[in-house]
Design a protein around this motif. Structure first.
Motif, short mmCIF file in Angstrom:
data_model
loop_
_atom_site.label_atom_id
_atom_site.label_comp_id
_atom_site.label_asym_id
_atom_site.label_seq_id
_atom_site.Cartn_x
_atom_site.Cartn_y
_atom_site.Cartn_z
N THR A 85 47.73 3.95 69.31
CA THR A 85 48.55 5.16 69.20
C THR A 85 49.76 5.01 70.13
O THR A 85 49.68 4.32 71.16
N PRO A 86 50.89 5.62 69.78
CA PRO A 86 52.10 5.46 70.59
C PRO A 86 52.11 6.42 71.79
O PRO A 86 51.28 7.31 71.88
N GLY A 87 53.07 6.21 72.69
CA GLY A 87 53.31 7.15 73.78
C GLY A 87 52.91 6.65 75.15
O GLY A 87 53.21 7.28 76.15
N SER A 88 52.22 5.53 75.20
CA SER A 88 51.75 5.05 76.50
C SER A 88 52.12 3.58 76.68
O SER A 88 52.12 2.82 75.72
N PRO A 89 52.45 3.17 77.90
CA PRO A 89 52.58 1.74 78.17
C PRO A 89 51.19 1.16 78.40
O PRO A 89 50.20 1.89 78.31
N ASP A 90 51.11 -0.12 78.70
CA ASP A 90 49.83 -0.73 79.06
C ASP A 90 49.51 -0.33 80.49
O ASP A 90 50.02 -0.90 81.46
#
Lengths: 451, 451
Positions: free
Chosen positions: A106-111
């Motif tokens: 899912t989008p919206g977060s870095p690692d």
């Protein structure tokens, strides 16, 4: 028994009608039965409690021993007295969290597994050790001066933002920043707020929460259709010029100048959400739109994609005329953010650790993107950021159901769009930790295959 | 020259019409002139910039040398290239802060010089080192589970609050908590929100910001006049039962039961602001009002008085029925608070360091209070908390003017009251660091003497 617990506090409801020892016993029993004290909770030492209640220490000791005999307490020589029993728990309807998926695209977060813990902790140590006392008091509601100075240097250098410390406002992430801008613009008579279509559904909710009508303006491969905006009643617009969220388009130079002209002529404000401007993968990064007209563009940035969502750190660079109202609202909303994390981020920017982390991350994400493109050549919006769009040949619902069965978390395009759109997925290729990226892509390939 | 700055980012606006070297020079010159780069800013290494621009390294080196010759840059062998000059600064109208007073006896803050830096840092080290990766992602918008568990144990034990993790919501201080409750209650049809008179003017503003009418209900020595509340249209009321803010009264047992009865019969909510419940100086601490009726009382607490305002950590314990709406609003407002500080506070509560700090602080504040009472026997509201009321025999304006001349920051009663009241000061005896307390009291004595 006094070793560690002399400093524990305990509120006891003592009934003056009861004898002292039996009164203490009854109060403790009631506290345990009512779950005021839970299993393992440490009681005050007999000396401390006796002092607090104004009774002899042996009275408290006798009460503790009685309750230990009844099974309520554990008393052991040389260890603090602890609660041994609590009534069975009630089911906690609200305390369930969704099961963590095996793979998350899912989008919206870095690692977040790459969060620079060592550098953060080293800077934290310096800040907490050396900061003057008043750092721990109520801070400047605009944010710590050190962070505003570091950010204005950084944003000027890296994103071409025209700013100085006096036009910066540190916020608890972009959500809060957007809410502050909406409230301030509504107060100035704005009634309709335009957003891009597609756009994060949460942002549409925030705009509506602020009492504004939401007007969705379509985007194409050059970004927002400024011609369609011009025909609307909007007094402000939220855009993502560097990398349209979530479709991935970069706003073209013509659209940028057209948008800035629209704002100036209409007397309307543009809110530029530069959420991933640091991650550009081709040769020429596109600077912030804000530089075209700092009087009509409110620039917003965040540490969510460069460092971690958990920091809840974002910032606004606002036209001078909006600052007093934004500041007053920020003060009422939370009296300014937590100070220490702000000083730590300032320290990381000043020392160059922040730039180093961003550059390292960019290399890693570019590799992930190359791998994604090799497996899924049809992905769109790959010039920048941490998400791409993957068009689907089958329905979103079917793909999501398959993904759930595989333990793969995916996000469909549908909820981002205000009108029916072609089926697709928004793939957040930055989200998984490095070791999980390949298996996540394999699971994705299995999930979206049509046969 | 590449030693430390290879990881620096820089956005250059290159004009393709210009030759390569002169194009780079022009872009850098423009960046410096426009204050995009400020004095001392480190430039990318020649190798990194050459790579980014796709030109030979010697081209960048020549451009840097030219600009150094013009006075824009400092180039030195073995050190990063830095900006040497910036155009003169514009005056920064908004960047002035009020001058720090020499002594501060305004209320609302503990002695922040006593913040337990060592314990905080040690807990921080454990958390940042050991926390699982997803700690750095978007957190649970209710707050970290560890903190909600630690707080529900603590609040049950120390304040008699009836709670569990599922009814707790961690907030960015009490301001945000109040705003969340106001928004949620307005959505449920509440139109009038009662506050105590006197009351913090900021809280009246927050209630009004949420679109509710503010109704001020007088307080006396037993706290809020519940009989006067009953005759009003209020659908909710904000109270400070443990220690009325700012007058210092403790709500009597009769008023408490009357208030709880009013809430239940009216179907109205009581918001209990337990801002300094930990600091009670006589024998019997008074437990939270919330325990009388957890279905109609929303309990609010904070780390501002026990640890530091800079943490911006507060919490709500809410009736189960309000939780989903509160949570949805919290999510839209800031997607939940910063995670790491929450885990650190949880760790301090669990380890007992928090209780030890509170107990130590209580002893110190009790001593300060004794000293204050010896010098000003007329002070009111001394049973608890960090502030007392000092009645004045001369006008507040005159006293404040004198105090300003002495560099003593004071707060008058006037702005807290919705009706004209007898002149007085709200003395925050916790605010100064220990070494400044005696001089601050001496300055106060000089300031308020009538002759």
């Amino acid at each position: 028994m006094d070793v560690e617990c002399t400093s524990r506090d305990l509120l006891l409801r003592l009934d003056p009608a009861e004898g002292r020892r039996s009164g203490i016993e009854a109060a403790l029993r009631a506290a345990i039965r009512s779950r005021q004290l839970s299993v393992g909770a440490v009681l005050p030492s007999t000396r401390a409690l006796a002092g607090d209640l104004g009774v002899a220490r042996r009275t408290v000791l006798a009460a503790y021993q009685q309750l230990a005999a009844e099974g309520y307490l554990h008393c052991r020589q040389g260890a603090p007295t602890r609660v041994a029993w609590t009534p069975p728990a009630q089911p906690r309807a609200h305390d369930r969290r969704p099961r963590t998926p095996r793979w998350d695209l899912t989008p919206g977060s870095p690692d977040v597994s790459a969060f620079p813990r060592t550098a953060w902790l080293a800077a934290m140590r310096r800040v907490v050790r050396d900061a003057p006392h008043d750092t721990f008091g109520y801070g400047d509601p605009r944010g710590q001066a050190e962070l505003r100075a570091a950010l204005s240097e950084y944003l000027g250098r890296v994103r071409g933002v025209v700013t100085d410390s006096a036009r910066m406002l540190v916020c608890a992430g972009f959500n809060q920043a957007l809410r502050l801008v909406c409230d301030t613009l509504r107060e100035r008579g704005v009634t309709t707020f335009a957003v891009e279509d597609p756009c994060s559904p949460l942002y549409r909710e925030i705009v509506a929460d602020a009492g504004l009508s939401v007007h969705s303006v379509p985007c194409d491969g050059e970004g927002l259709r400024v011609d369609l905006l011009a025909g609307s009643a909007a007094g402000a617009v939220l855009v993502t010029p560097a990398h349209q969220y979530p479709s991935g388009a970069t706003m073209s130079a013509d659209r940028r100048t057209a948008l800035a002209r629209w704002a100036r002529e209409r007397g309307a404000y543009v809110v530029e959400d530069d959420y991933d401007g640091e991650f550009r993968y081709d040769r020429h990064p596109v600077g912030a739109l804000q530089a075209l007209d700092p009087e009509w563009v409110v620039y917003a940035g965040t540490a969510t994609k460069t460092l971690a969502p958990a920091l809840r750190l974002g910032w606004l660079v606002a036209p001078g005329g909006l600052m007093p109202a934004l500041l007053r609202r920020k003060e009422r909303l939370d009296r300014g953010g937590a100070s220490v994390d702000q000083l730590v981020l300032a320290e990381l920017i000043r020392s160059g650790d922040f730039d180093r982390h961003v550059r390292r991350s960019r290399v890693a994400y570019r590799r992930r993107l190359d791998r994604l493109r090799a497996l899924f050549p049809q992905v769109i919006g790959t010039a920048a950021g941490l998400q791409v769009m993957l068009p689907l040949a089958i329905s979103e619902a079917r793909v999501l159901a398959r993904a759930r069965r595989r333990g793969l978390a995916l996000r469909a395009v549908g909820p981002y769009c205000s009108r029916p759109a072609d089926p697709g997925l928004i793939i957040g290729f930055g989200t998984p930790p490095a070791h999980a990226y390949e298996p996540a892509l394999a699971a994705l390939a299995e999930t979206v295959r049509t046969s």
